[in-house]
Design a protein around this motif. Structure first.
Motif, PDB file in Angstrom:
ATOM      1  N   ALA A  15     -12.162 -34.911 -43.682  1.00  0.00           N
ATOM      2  CA  ALA A  15     -13.153 -35.122 -44.731  1.00  0.00           C
ATOM      3  C   ALA A  15     -14.493 -34.547 -44.280  1.00  0.00           C
ATOM      4  N   ASP A  16     -15.337 -34.253 -45.239  1.00  0.00           N
ATOM      5  CA  ASP A  16     -16.649 -33.708 -44.921  1.00  0.00           C
ATOM      6  C   ASP A  16     -17.561 -34.846 -44.472  1.00  0.00           C
ATOM      7  N   LYS A  17     -18.014 -34.791 -43.218  1.00  0.00           N
ATOM      8  CA  LYS A  17     -18.814 -35.867 -42.645  1.00  0.00           C
ATOM      9  C   LYS A  17     -20.261 -35.455 -42.396  1.00  0.00           C
ATOM     10  N   THR A  18     -20.666 -34.295 -42.858  1.00  0.00           N
ATOM     11  CA  THR A  18     -21.989 -33.778 -42.540  1.00  0.00           C
ATOM     12  C   THR A  18     -23.098 -34.689 -43.037  1.00  0.00           C
ATOM     13  N   MET A  19     -22.987 -35.169 -44.284  1.00  0.00           N
ATOM     14  CA  MET A  19     -24.044 -36.006 -44.855  1.00  0.00           C
ATOM     15  C   MET A  19     -24.198 -37.307 -44.084  1.00  0.00           C
ATOM     16  N   LEU A  20     -23.105 -37.906 -43.690  1.00  0.00           N
ATOM     17  CA  LEU A  20     -23.183 -39.154 -42.936  1.00  0.00           C
ATOM     18  C   LEU A  20     -23.827 -38.926 -41.573  1.00  0.00           C
ATOM     19  N   TYR A  21     -23.513 -37.810 -40.922  1.00  0.00           N
ATOM     20  CA  TYR A  21     -24.140 -37.496 -39.642  1.00  0.00           C
ATOM     21  C   TYR A  21     -25.643 -37.292 -39.803  1.00  0.00           C
ATOM     22  N   PHE A  59     -26.593 -48.953 -37.679  1.00  0.00           N
ATOM     23  CA  PHE A  59     -25.342 -49.705 -37.541  1.00  0.00           C
ATOM     24  C   PHE A  59     -24.476 -49.579 -38.796  1.00  0.00           C
ATOM     25  N   LEU A  60     -25.098 -49.604 -39.963  1.00  0.00           N
ATOM     26  CA  LEU A  60     -24.358 -49.456 -41.220  1.00  0.00           C
ATOM     27  C   LEU A  60     -23.663 -48.098 -41.286  1.00  0.00           C
ATOM     28  N   PHE A  61     -24.397 -47.039 -40.970  1.00  0.00           N
ATOM     29  CA  PHE A  61     -23.829 -45.695 -41.011  1.00  0.00           C
ATOM     30  C   PHE A  61     -22.751 -45.518 -39.945  1.00  0.00           C
ATOM     31  N   ALA A  62     -22.964 -46.090 -38.769  1.00  0.00           N
ATOM     32  CA  ALA A  62     -21.953 -45.994 -37.702  1.00  0.00           C
ATOM     33  C   ALA A  62     -20.684 -46.747 -38.105  1.00  0.00           C
ATOM     34  N   GLY A  63     -20.833 -47.910 -38.749  1.00  0.00           N
ATOM     35  CA  GLY A  63     -19.665 -48.651 -39.219  1.00  0.00           C
ATOM     36  C   GLY A  63     -18.904 -47.883 -40.295  1.00  0.00           C
ATOM     37  N   THR A  64     -19.633 -47.234 -41.184  1.00  0.00           N
ATOM     38  CA  THR A  64     -19.004 -46.421 -42.216  1.00  0.00           C
ATOM     39  C   THR A  64     -18.263 -45.247 -41.587  1.00  0.00           C
ATOM     40  N   GLN A  65     -18.872 -44.644 -40.582  1.00  0.00           N
ATOM     41  CA  GLN A  65     -18.234 -43.527 -39.898  1.00  0.00           C
ATOM     42  C   GLN A  65     -16.959 -43.983 -39.187  1.00  0.00           C
ATOM     43  N   VAL A  70     -10.932 -44.203 -38.859  1.00  0.00           N
ATOM     44  CA  VAL A  70      -9.656 -44.909 -38.900  1.00  0.00           C
ATOM     45  C   VAL A  70      -8.818 -44.409 -40.072  1.00  0.00           C
ATOM     46  N   LYS A  71      -9.444 -44.194 -41.221  1.00  0.00           N
ATOM     47  CA  LYS A  71      -8.724 -43.720 -42.404  1.00  0.00           C
ATOM     48  C   LYS A  71      -8.172 -42.310 -42.188  1.00  0.00           C
ATOM     49  N   ILE A  72      -8.948 -41.447 -41.546  1.00  0.00           N
ATOM     50  CA  ILE A  72      -8.498 -40.076 -41.279  1.00  0.00           C
ATOM     51  C   ILE A  72      -7.320 -40.087 -40.303  1.00  0.00           C
ATOM     52  N   ASN A  73      -7.378 -40.948 -39.282  1.00  0.00           N
ATOM     53  CA  ASN A  73      -6.261 -41.034 -38.340  1.00  0.00           C
ATOM     54  C   ASN A  73      -4.995 -41.538 -39.019  1.00  0.00           C
ATOM     55  N   THR A  74      -5.129 -42.461 -39.956  1.00  0.00           N
ATOM     56  CA  THR A  74      -3.979 -42.945 -40.711  1.00  0.00           C
ATOM     57  C   THR A  74      -3.388 -41.823 -41.550  1.00  0.00           C
ATOM     58  N   ARG A  75      -4.244 -41.052 -42.219  1.00  0.00           N
ATOM     59  CA  ARG A  75      -3.769 -39.933 -43.038  1.00  0.00           C
ATOM     60  C   ARG A  75      -3.092 -38.865 -42.181  1.00  0.00           C
ATOM     61  N   LYS A  76      -3.627 -38.614 -40.983  1.00  0.00           N
ATOM     62  CA  LYS A  76      -2.997 -37.633 -40.102  1.00  0.00           C
ATOM     63  C   LYS A  76      -1.611 -38.101 -39.672  1.00  0.00           C
ATOM     64  N   ALA A  77      -1.481 -39.393 -39.387  1.00  0.00           N
ATOM     65  CA  ALA A  77      -0.174 -39.929 -38.994  1.00  0.00           C
ATOM     66  C   ALA A  77       0.816 -39.798 -40.135  1.00  0.00           C
ATOM     67  N   GLN A  78       0.356 -40.073 -41.352  1.00  0.00           N
ATOM     68  CA  GLN A  78       1.244 -39.939 -42.505  1.00  0.00           C
ATOM     69  C   GLN A  78       1.583 -38.480 -42.769  1.00  0.00           C
ATOM     70  N   ALA A  79       0.636 -37.593 -42.561  1.00  0.00           N
ATOM     71  CA  ALA A  79       0.898 -36.165 -42.769  1.00  0.00           C
ATOM     72  C   ALA A  79       1.876 -35.644 -41.728  1.00  0.00           C
ATOM     73  N   THR A  80       1.833 -36.203 -40.525  1.00  0.00           N
ATOM     74  CA  THR A  80       2.789 -35.755 -39.512  1.00  0.00           C
ATOM     75  C   THR A  80       4.199 -36.185 -39.865  1.00  0.00           C
ATOM     76  N   GLN A  81       4.348 -37.215 -40.698  1.00  0.00           N
ATOM     77  CA  GLN A  81       5.675 -37.619 -41.139  1.00  0.00           C
ATOM     78  C   GLN A  81       6.187 -36.707 -42.246  1.00  0.00           C
ATOM     79  N   ILE A  82       5.305 -36.255 -43.129  1.00  0.00           N
ATOM     80  CA  ILE A  82       5.763 -35.507 -44.294  1.00  0.00           C
ATOM     81  C   ILE A  82       5.980 -34.023 -43.988  1.00  0.00           C
ATOM     82  N   VAL A  83       5.283 -33.481 -43.002  1.00  0.00           N
ATOM     83  CA  VAL A  83       5.441 -32.062 -42.672  1.00  0.00           C
ATOM     84  C   VAL A  83       6.865 -31.750 -42.202  1.00  0.00           C
TER      85      VAL A  83
END
Length: 149
Positions: A15-21, A59-65, A70-83
């Motif tokens: 995901a694009d994380k530039t704005m959050l950074y 702290f709010l922005f770091a928690g969001t990040q 965690v969500k990106i790692n979950t999606r990567k794990a799911q993508a490794t199953q479907i490939v």
């Protein structure tokens, strides 16, 4: 109905994380500036309060990040199953892996698998271990599809 290609699944894992950074950097700089102003003039407590507010935003922005991480790692794990699944279907059907379209970016029981070059749709049935599958011929009611590449 939306179908996804293997190329789409592999390319859209990040995901694009530039704005959050940028927001985290602004909050950190503001916290440092307000801390220095407070240390310079200890009687002006507004700088201390503004520094605390900047720290809370950091702290709010770091928690969001972290949540996105965690969500990106979950999606990567799911993508490794479907490939490997898409590659297996392409090999079994003797087509290129770019001809196999799936209705979900996650490997889920009941999703629709389309062999685009043949124009055939299948429904996926997974065993409980998710290591054996069967494809049952399916007939889609609405043939208008949106292919995400």
């Amino acid at each position: 109905m939306t179908f996804y290609t293997l190329k789409y699944i592999q390319n859209n894992q990040n995901a694009d994380k530039t704005m959050l950074y940028i927001l985290m950097l602004i909050a950190a700089v503001a916290m440092i500036v307000f801390t220095l102003l407070y240390l310079h003039n200890r009687f002006a407590t507004r700088y201390r309060d503004l520094g605390i507010i900047a720290l809370l935003f950091l702290f709010l922005f770091a928690g969001t990040q972290y949540e996105k991480y965690v969500k990106i790692n979950t999606r990567k794990a799911q993508a490794t199953q479907i490939v490997p699944f898409i590659n297996s279907v392409a090999e079994d059907e003797n087509v290129k892996d770019s001809d196999v379209l799936v209705s979900s970016t996650d490997l889920v029981d009941g999703m629709i698998v389309r062999i685009d070059s043949k124009g055939i749709d299948y429904q996926l049935n997974l065993n409980p271990d998710r290591n054996i599958y069967t494809l049952t011929r399916a007939h889609v009611i609405d043939h208008r599809v949106d292919v995400r590449e």
